[in-house]
Design a protein around this motif. Structure first.
Motif, PDB file in Angstrom:
ATOM      1  N   ALA A  51     -49.191  -6.777 -20.318  1.00 44.60           N
ATOM      2  CA  ALA A  51     -50.363  -7.367 -19.387  1.00 44.60           C
ATOM      3  C   ALA A  51     -51.596  -6.453 -19.879  1.00 44.60           C
ATOM      4  O   ALA A  51     -51.402  -5.396 -20.156  1.00 44.60           O
ATOM      5  CB  ALA A  51     -49.932  -7.181 -18.144  1.00 44.60           C
ATOM      6  N   THR A  52     -52.585  -7.076 -19.530  1.00 44.46           N
ATOM      7  CA  THR A  52     -54.198  -6.527 -19.581  1.00 44.46           C
ATOM      8  C   THR A  52     -54.249  -6.032 -18.200  1.00 44.46           C
ATOM      9  O   THR A  52     -54.772  -4.948 -18.217  1.00 44.46           O
ATOM     10  CB  THR A  52     -54.893  -7.534 -20.326  1.00 44.46           C
ATOM     11  N   LEU A  53     -54.199  -6.912 -17.436  1.00 44.75           N
ATOM     12  CA  LEU A  53     -54.509  -6.726 -16.011  1.00 44.75           C
ATOM     13  C   LEU A  53     -53.694  -5.387 -15.407  1.00 44.75           C
ATOM     14  O   LEU A  53     -52.318  -5.772 -15.619  1.00 44.75           O
ATOM     15  CB  LEU A  53     -54.711  -7.811 -15.025  1.00 44.75           C
ATOM     16  N   THR A  54     -54.044  -4.754 -14.481  1.00 46.25           N
ATOM     17  CA  THR A  54     -53.243  -3.560 -13.837  1.00 46.25           C
ATOM     18  C   THR A  54     -52.679  -4.155 -12.762  1.00 46.25           C
ATOM     19  O   THR A  54     -51.534  -3.356 -12.462  1.00 46.25           O
ATOM     20  CB  THR A  54     -54.147  -2.338 -13.773  1.00 46.25           C
ATOM     21  N   ASN A  55     -53.025  -4.989 -12.054  1.00 40.59           N
ATOM     22  CA  ASN A  55     -52.553  -5.586 -10.758  1.00 40.59           C
ATOM     23  C   ASN A  55     -52.074  -6.675 -10.637  1.00 40.59           C
ATOM     24  O   ASN A  55     -52.796  -7.763 -11.420  1.00 40.59           O
ATOM     25  CB  ASN A  55     -53.417  -5.012  -9.790  1.00 40.59           C
ATOM     26  N   SER A 111     -47.187  -0.040 -14.198  1.00 46.25           N
ATOM     27  CA  SER A 111     -47.410   1.147 -14.992  1.00 46.25           C
ATOM     28  C   SER A 111     -48.064   0.837 -16.088  1.00 46.25           C
ATOM     29  O   SER A 111     -48.613   2.036 -16.802  1.00 46.25           O
ATOM     30  CB  SER A 111     -46.320   2.053 -15.346  1.00 46.25           C
ATOM     31  N   GLY A 112     -48.471  -0.382 -16.350  1.00 47.31           N
ATOM     32  CA  GLY A 112     -49.311  -0.606 -17.848  1.00 47.31           C
ATOM     33  C   GLY A 112     -50.708  -1.163 -17.127  1.00 47.31           C
ATOM     34  O   GLY A 112     -51.099  -1.399 -16.216  1.00 47.31           O
ATOM     35  N   GLY A 113     -50.978  -2.195 -18.374  1.00 48.47           N
ATOM     36  CA  GLY A 113     -52.345  -2.844 -18.147  1.00 48.47           C
ATOM     37  C   GLY A 113     -53.625  -1.809 -18.549  1.00 48.47           C
ATOM     38  O   GLY A 113     -53.354  -0.505 -18.423  1.00 48.47           O
ATOM     39  N   THR A 114     -54.576  -2.298 -19.008  1.00 50.72           N
ATOM     40  CA  THR A 114     -55.769  -1.671 -19.249  1.00 50.72           C
ATOM     41  C   THR A 114     -56.988  -1.931 -18.496  1.00 50.72           C
ATOM     42  O   THR A 114     -57.917  -1.384 -18.409  1.00 50.72           O
ATOM     43  CB  THR A 114     -56.007  -1.761 -20.646  1.00 50.72           C
ATOM     44  N   THR A 115     -57.134  -3.123 -17.836  1.00 51.59           N
ATOM     45  CA  THR A 115     -58.059  -3.529 -17.081  1.00 51.59           C
ATOM     46  C   THR A 115     -57.992  -3.758 -15.667  1.00 51.59           C
ATOM     47  O   THR A 115     -56.862  -4.558 -15.268  1.00 51.59           O
ATOM     48  CB  THR A 115     -58.638  -4.909 -17.628  1.00 51.59           C
ATOM     49  N   PRO A 116     -58.886  -3.161 -14.730  1.00 56.72           N
ATOM     50  CA  PRO A 116     -58.824  -3.363 -13.350  1.00 56.72           C
ATOM     51  C   PRO A 116     -59.237  -4.672 -12.823  1.00 56.72           C
ATOM     52  O   PRO A 116     -59.944  -5.311 -13.658  1.00 56.72           O
ATOM     53  CB  PRO A 116     -59.228  -2.126 -12.629  1.00 56.72           C
ATOM     54  N   LEU A 117     -58.761  -5.087 -11.781  1.00 54.41           N
ATOM     55  CA  LEU A 117     -59.169  -6.329 -11.138  1.00 54.41           C
ATOM     56  C   LEU A 117     -60.802  -6.086 -10.876  1.00 54.41           C
ATOM     57  O   LEU A 117     -61.148  -5.105 -10.620  1.00 54.41           O
ATOM     58  CB  LEU A 117     -58.367  -6.840 -10.084  1.00 54.41           C
ATOM     59  N   VAL A 302     -53.375   4.872 -25.754  1.00 52.06           N
ATOM     60  CA  VAL A 302     -52.480   3.974 -25.381  1.00 52.06           C
ATOM     61  C   VAL A 302     -52.042   4.855 -23.602  1.00 52.06           C
ATOM     62  O   VAL A 302     -51.947   6.200 -23.853  1.00 52.06           O
ATOM     63  CB  VAL A 302     -51.292   4.140 -26.076  1.00 52.06           C
ATOM     64  N   SER A 303     -52.006   4.006 -23.029  1.00 48.61           N
ATOM     65  CA  SER A 303     -51.344   4.599 -21.621  1.00 48.61           C
ATOM     66  C   SER A 303     -50.157   3.751 -21.274  1.00 48.61           C
ATOM     67  O   SER A 303     -49.890   2.656 -21.888  1.00 48.61           O
ATOM     68  CB  SER A 303     -52.256   4.125 -20.541  1.00 48.61           C
ATOM     69  N   GLY A 304     -49.290   4.593 -20.518  1.00 41.66           N
ATOM     70  CA  GLY A 304     -47.628   3.983 -20.384  1.00 41.66           C
ATOM     71  C   GLY A 304     -46.651   5.100 -19.849  1.00 41.66           C
ATOM     72  O   GLY A 304     -47.215   6.083 -19.464  1.00 41.66           O
ATOM     73  N   ARG A 305     -45.623   4.495 -19.778  1.00 42.63           N
ATOM     74  CA  ARG A 305     -44.471   5.440 -19.445  1.00 42.63           C
ATOM     75  C   ARG A 305     -43.866   6.127 -20.606  1.00 42.63           C
ATOM     76  O   ARG A 305     -43.533   5.166 -21.573  1.00 42.63           O
ATOM     77  CB  ARG A 305     -43.410   4.722 -18.646  1.00 42.63           C
TER      78      ARG A 305
END
Length: 807
Positions: A51-55, A111-117, A302-305
């Motif tokens: 996913a790109t969006l975080t929420n 826990s993923g995504g790069t772009t907030p709403l 990169v962000s993630g778990r």
């Protein structure tokens, strides 16, 4: 939001039942189409893998000409297939939605995504289903209780409702199509349409959240590197010190991409390494079934778990597997900072690069917590390069291409090298550290994987990131493959026999059944006739019943053996006869339904079989008489078949033969397999050879039978041969030989680097053996190399043959 399970197929029984249930329901009643506020868009994949969006979010719209107050209203969520315990989850609303305007409700983050709403107008914490669910716009904040489409249609508090995903039980009309981590359901039309049929009103596509201010373009993501580098994630042991934690903006350069299968992802390397040789600078970013939107040379954060992924065999768990783990970032959010950057050069593996010592030890326990010593142990060296690009040049193949497009090379060309180019497994203390598995990330249409035999080579450069597999351990995932060069390996022929010598061979024919195609029978027959020279006696292993793996109670193998004998005649060989004993159905292990067993072929113009009645699946053979009158009580007969050592395993078959007036006793064996043993490359060191316990018991039972023969006639001609499923240096073989050297394993007649009949994970090794008693004088022994070293195999075993003059 519901994450898509890793390496699992989406859907399942619940989805099937939901579809069936929904199909049985009457057509749901529908409320009158809304004239004011409606649900405009729903999305449940926020922050999930890919996913790109975080929420997650729910977007409202207003079809009317006047603003609609949302004071005291709510949006509510129900799972797609509600259970008795399911409850509607509620997010209260405030403010209003303007005429023709939008209103954005932000829900739970993954826990993923790069772009907030965009800035939300209301915020909740509902974790919506990524594929399917039901969302309602309600003119109260009291949780709904309806759980069917009809009941909800009758609830006047519901202003609008959408069932998204084909399994949604509560919906208007028919539900929308399935959503994903990268798709939402958006209401059609300008102004928004509302026919009260969700499938007609909504279209599945890319999510496009808009708030009350019309903001659809959120702030660009921040590409600033976070506090952790790749080596921080990897750590200096086999397990990441950050395992289970989320990391933000770990920087790296993309070195390779896996864009196929269910384990897609990409590798990164930090171009600014630390000074610790134990910490890898490479890392795998796992994107599941989603193709990564990156290219080699991209600079990314990169962000993630951080996750330790254990590749598991069937029936294994993380607690029970002996395999090592792969340190990964999962559920990633990736920001591409720039493209076209130079990729750090791959590290060259030379004969001196990888240590000769294979692994540290932990008394049979896990080595995962030990600090890596890459200059001392091979497995530590490879672990300290996990995820990093490695290179081999002009590498010799030591394990032929298998059916899964993989082969083995060595970076140490002189390590236990055979005359034919194999790398030979000579002891438990020397597993041949130069071996390395090669797979390919190159699309097959662009570059077919090379079909290689032992002693071929991959000329030039073969390079790519270092991965780990439960099949063989560390594997180089090639982004560049060397050119295949033929090493000129030829199949061998057995030495010519003389008329006064008895020739006895063993051949594992790999699950031979009457139902196999003619090509397999013809190839195996050619091996017997042309390469083995039509031995007088052939002990066969892995003969199946007449219908092979069909599990229907059939145990007879007469059709299988007859077809094989006919194929041998067609190949120019003698008209063999056979002897064998049908097993009890399902009691001898092997492929379910196959009723695997051992048996004898013999040439009646050269040797006579002494038939003595009474042999069956459960009757034990014995010895009678003494001296020259020593004989079997039954022939053919089974050795101690009631002994627990043979549980779910093939029972040895003994036959009494006469050659030139001399009696010869032959025992055909196929001991229990090595299945269940811990991996050489695994985390438990030294590995536990759990299967050896049963083989030791089988060796004891077999040796006890030999003692009966020896007590009756110490100079008896006795040959024990077959698939022992163990090495010539193993405790199992030592048990067969006996503490006083009563038997001789004929592999000891060969040079140490010529002792092999099978190639596994690049190690040429002994599984098939021939042992003879002291009564057998001057045996002449060959391993006839026609299968194990070649990609094109009639069986995965090479046959062996002994020739001698009985006394």
């Amino acid at each position: 939001m519901t994450p898509i399970p890793r390496r699992l197929v989406a859907g399942g029984a619940a989805a099937v039942l939901a579809v069936a249930y929904a199909a049985l329901l009457p057509a749901p009643a529908t409320a009158a189409p809304s004239t004011g506020a409606v649900i405009a868009e729903v999305y449940g994949g926020g922050g999930n893998s890919g996913a790109t969006l975080t929420n997650d979010f729910i977007e409202l719209g207003n079809r009317g000409a006047a603003a609609v107050s949302l004071a005291g209203w709510s949006v509510q969520y129900l799972p797609a297939v509600p259970s008795a315990a399911s409850q509607w989850q509620v997010t209260p609303l405030t403010g209003s939605v303007a005429a023709g305007g939008r209103y954005l409700v932000q829900e739970a983050a993954g826990s993923g995504g790069t772009t907030p709403l965009p800035t939300p107008d209301a915020t909740g914490s509902i974790a919506m289903g990524g594929t399917a669910g039901t969302v309602a716009l309600v003119n109260t904040t009291t949780a709904l209780t309806c759980k069917t489409a009809a009941d909800c249609a009758a609830d006047a508090r519901i202003v609008d409702l959408v069932g998204y995903g084909t399994t949604a039980v509560v919906r208007e009309g028919t539900p929308t199509g399935n959503l994903s981590n990268t798709t939402s359901a958006s209401r059609n039309g300008t102004p928004l349409t509302d026919t009260d049929v969700n499938s007609a009103d909504f279209t599945v596509g890319a999510p496009s959240p808009v708030n009350s201010g019309g903001g659809g373009d959120p702030e660009p993501p921040d590409p600033t590197p976070g506090p952790h580098r790749v080596h921080d994630v990897q750590g200096n042991t086999r397990l990441s010190p950050l395992a289970g934690q989320n990391v933000t903006n770990v920087p790296g350069i993309v070195t390779a991409v896996r864009a196929f299968g269910s384990s897609r992802g990409y590798w990164i390397i930090d171009p600014a390494p630390d000074a610790d040789p134990a910490t890898s600078e490479g890392l795998f970013v796992f994107t599941g079934s989603i193709t990564p939107a990156v290219a080699v040379g991209d600079s990314v954060v990169v962000s993630g778990r951080v996750t330790e992924f254990y590749p598991l065999a069937s029936g294994e768990t993380v607690a029970t597997t002996s395999n090592q783990s792969i340190t990964e970032i999962t559920q990633p959010a990736t920001i591409v900072v720039s493209s076209g950057n130079p990729v750090p050069a791959a590290e060259e593996l030379t004969p001196d690069t990888v240590p000769t010592a294979y692994t540290p030890t932990a008394g049979g326990g896990s080595i995962e917590s030990l600090v890596l010593q890459p200059s001392v142990y091979a497995l530590d060296f490879y672990e300290s390069r996990e995820g990093m690009p490695l290179r081999v040049t002009d590498a010799r193949v030591v394990g032929p291409t298998d059916g899964f497009n993989a082969l083995w090379v060595t970076s140490k060309p002189n390590q236990n090298r055979s005359a034919r180019g194999a790398t030979v497994y000579t002891s438990y203390d020397d597993p041949n550290s130069g071996r390395l598995k090669i797979e390919s990330l190159i699309p097959f249409a662009q570059r077919p994987f090379p079909v290689a035999d032992v002693n071929d080579s991959l000329a030039g450069v073969t390079e790519g990131p270092l991965d780990y597999s439960r099949f063989g351990g560390y594997v180089l995932q090639a982004t560049t493959l060397g050119e295949l060069v033929d090493g000129g390996l030829e199949r061998q022929f057995a030495a010519r026999n003389s008329a006064n010598r008895l020739a006895i061979a063993t051949y594992n024919v790999e699950n031979l059944a009457f139902t196999n195609d003619a090509a397999k029978f013809n190839r195996l027959a050619l091996g017997v006739v042309a390469y083995l020279g039509s031995p007088d006696i052939v002990a066969l292993e892995e003969i199946q019943d007449n219908n092979g793996a069909t599990n229907n109670g059939v145990v007879a193998a007469d059709q299988t053996l007859q077809r094989f004998v006919d194929a041998i005649v067609l190949a120019g060989g003698p008209r063999y006869q056979w002897r064998q004993i049908d097993p009890v159905d399902g009691e001898d292990g092997g492929q379910p339904g196959g009723n695997i067993r051992v048996g004898f072929l013999f040439n009646p113009s050269r040797v006579q079989f002494v038939d003595r009645p009474g042999g069956d699946a459960t009757t034990a053979v014995g010895v009678t008489g003494s001296g020259a009158a020593t004989a079997l009580t039954i022939s053919p007969g089974r050795i101690d078949p009631a002994n627990p050592a043979w549980e779910d395993s093939r029972k040895p078959l003994v036959g009494e033969f006469v050659f030139n007036g001399k009696t010869v006793f032959v025992a055909a064996v196929h001991f229990a397999s090595k299945g269940g043993d811990q991996a050489l490359h695994g985390r438990f060191q030294p590995p536990n050879r759990v299967s050896e316990i049963q083989r030791l018991a089988q060796a004891h039972a077999t040796h006890e039978f030999w003692h009966q023969l020896q007590d009756a006639n110490r100079l008896a001609n006795f040959v024990l041969l077959g698939d022992v499923n163990d090495f010539q240096f193993s405790p199992v073989t030592n048990t067969l030989v006996g503490s006083g050297g009563e038997m001789t394993t004929l592999h000891d007649l060969l040079q140490e680097t010529e002792r092999y009949s099978y190639v596994f994970d690049g190690n040429a090794q002994v599984l098939d053996q021939i042992l003879v008693s002291r009564g057998v004088r001057n045996p002449d022994f060959d391993v006839v190399r026609i299968n194990a070293e070649f990609a094109d195999q009639a069986s995965d075993h090479d046959p062996s043959i002994v020739r001698f003059v009985p006394r």
